[in-house]
Each structure stands twice: as C-alpha cells, then as structure tokens.
Design an enzyme around this catalytic site. Sequence first.
Site, PDB file in Angstrom:
ATOM      1  N   LYS A   1       0.842  -1.210   0.000  1.00 56.28           N
ATOM      2  CA  LYS A   1       0.000   0.000   0.000  1.00 56.28           C
ATOM      3  C   LYS A   1       0.873   1.254   0.000  1.00 56.28           C
ATOM      4  O   LYS A   1       0.614   2.214  -0.728  1.00 56.28           O
ATOM      5  CB  LYS A   1      -0.939  -0.013   1.223  1.00 56.28           C
ATOM      6  CG  LYS A   1      -2.021  -1.088   1.099  1.00 56.28           C
ATOM      7  CD  LYS A   1      -2.809  -1.326   2.385  1.00 56.28           C
ATOM      8  CE  LYS A   1      -3.726  -2.533   2.192  1.00 56.28           C
ATOM      9  NZ  LYS A   1      -4.473  -2.957   3.378  1.00 56.28           N
TER      10      LYS A   1
ATOM     11  N   GLN B   1      -4.646  -1.717   9.536  1.00 59.11           N
ATOM     12  CA  GLN B   1      -4.495  -3.032   8.915  1.00 59.11           C
ATOM     13  C   GLN B   1      -5.088  -4.099   9.831  1.00 59.11           C
ATOM     14  O   GLN B   1      -4.807  -4.131  11.030  1.00 59.11           O
ATOM     15  CB  GLN B   1      -3.003  -3.306   8.635  1.00 59.11           C
ATOM     16  CG  GLN B   1      -2.737  -4.573   7.863  1.00 59.11           C
ATOM     17  CD  GLN B   1      -3.318  -4.556   6.436  1.00 59.11           C
ATOM     18  OE1 GLN B   1      -3.434  -3.508   5.814  1.00 59.11           O
ATOM     19  NE2 GLN B   1      -3.704  -5.715   5.945  1.00 59.11           N
TER      20      GLN B   1
ATOM     21  N   ASP C   1     -10.908   2.870   4.044  1.00 55.47           N
ATOM     22  CA  ASP C   1     -11.076   1.413   3.952  1.00 55.47           C
ATOM     23  C   ASP C   1     -12.563   1.033   3.939  1.00 55.47           C
ATOM     24  O   ASP C   1     -12.921  -0.100   3.615  1.00 55.47           O
ATOM     25  CB  ASP C   1     -10.420   0.760   5.175  1.00 55.47           C
ATOM     26  CG  ASP C   1      -9.434  -0.330   4.798  1.00 55.47           C
ATOM     27  OD1 ASP C   1      -9.267  -0.598   3.595  1.00 55.47           O
ATOM     28  OD2 ASP C   1      -8.841  -0.899   5.720  1.00 55.47           O
TER      29      ASP C   1
END
Length: 294
Positions: A64, A108, A131
């Site tokens: 990422k 994450q 996200d």
Amino acid sequence: MSAPARVATPPTAAIIDGRALARNMRCDIRARVVDFVSRHGVVPGLAVILVGDDPASAIYVGNKIKACEQVGIHSRTIRCDQGVTTADLLALVETLNRDPAIHGILIQLPLPAHIDMPAVLDAIDVNKDVDGFHLYNIGGLIVGSTVFSPCTPYGVLKLLEHANIPIEGQNVVVVGASNIVGKPTALMLMARDATVSICHAKTRDLAQFTILADILVVAAGVPRLIVPQMVKQGAVVIDVGINRLPDGTIIGDVDFDGVARKASHITPVPGGVGPMTVTMLLSNTVDAAARFIV
Ligand code: GUN
C-alpha cells in the site's frame, strides 16, 4: 478400430486482467493527484496503522505504501507493538482524525484479539475512513449512502464494469460472508439490481448454489474450493482468494485451469482482484482529500 485420441480442451474464458486495469487506473490517479496538488497546494495523505509483526500484514502494508509513492500520495506508517491497548489506539486515531495532513486512515486487520476492533474502527472520522470499515460506511451500503466503499468489493465492481459484464438481473452467488469482502460485495451487487445469494463455510451442498450463478464471486479463503462441476457454462468467475501453498505458490479459491474451460470470464490469482484492492484505496484517498477542500 482404436478410440479417438483425447484432446485436452483449451481454456476458453477471457482473462479479466486486474494487473493491467490497476496499472491504467493508477496512471489516472497519479494525474489526478498532480492536478489536485497544483490546484490546492495540498498533497493527499494516508496514515496506515500496523499492529504487531504479522508477516502477511507487513507485506500488505508495504504494498500500500509503495502504491502511494507511485501516484504521489503522501503516506505515513505507524507501527504499534502487539501489546498496544484499545485506549492507545483510540488516542492515536483521534490524533490522526485532527491531523490536516492526513485525509485517509487505514488500520491493517487483523488486530490482536485483546483489541476492541469495532470501537477502534468506529473511532475513525467517517470522512477519513478510506477502507470503508466504519459502521456508518458498512451500514450505508444497505441504503446506498456510503462515503467510501470497502476497497476489495469496490475493486470487484470495477473489474466487472471493465469487462462489460451486465449485473442488473443477473444471478450472483457470493461464496464467503466476511464483513470485509463477502457481505459488502453482496450489498454492492444488490444495489446494481443483481439477484444475490450469499454462501459460506456452513452452506450445505455449495454446488447447488454455485451452479446457478451467472456471476460467481469467491472469497472463502479455501484453495481450489471451486471446481468446474460447480460452475455454470459461460459464468463469470471472480476469485478473491489469496492462498499461500507450503511451497510458497500463491493460488486462489478457484481451480483456475479447470474452471477457465467452462467460464466465459475469469480473474487470475495473482493478478486479478489483488491489485485492484490497493488501487481502490488510492482512489478513495484522493476522494477523501477532495472532501476536505471547501
Ligand atoms: N486485511 C485484509 N484485507 C484488508 C483490507 O482490505 N484492509 C485492511 N485494513 N486490512 C485488511
């Protein structure tokens, strides 16, 4: 008279190339970032929180960050020990919510079991939830009012669009009912007027469902779960699975070689959905930065 020689059927499915689509989309995103910086003097910024030392998570986060660099997005990785508390993470998220250089925040997953994950995800400012895991964004999928869509399902939709696959009125079967892939994918396809069934690890006679699918999306995390007998001739097959075999090979949830002889379209693993997930994160981050310009 001897029997005719058996000739192996060649794969007939068109490959939906996620790597190529991601490359093209990242060029467009890069151009958008350049334009955004010159217009507003602001560089879109993404903060990534990585807890513990799970090697797979570290690889995903590394990808990422590298992708951010490619398109000109500023990124900041914040590493926390495995023993970090929920209170520590809530305080960190609060600091990032107030930071004007940060427009997107990603935590994450998975988080260690002692962390109150929903509390931490829901502490993210909805306008920075790139996200799409905040309760508002997940719930918003039901009524079509999300700020950000979760990246993997969003990537699946982009792949279908790119391959000109009609969605309206199609029978879609999603195998896998996770909060981050299966359920949101099903909701996003329902919003496009597909007829959606969701199957999962406890579904009896999975093949009875999958064989009906015009579009089969598989996100079960089980290597080669889907074999040709489970797939309708001409179906579109999207494989979200990423499984590492003991020899290090990465394969999906679909028996690619077999199913590619039956499907009309199929995504490979690697090189299908994976590159799109990161690409949609980049896209959401630029969208997030734009929301902060008044
Ligand atoms: N872990 C596995 N997939 C994802 C994802 O898309 N986002 C985050 N934050 N964590 C993940």
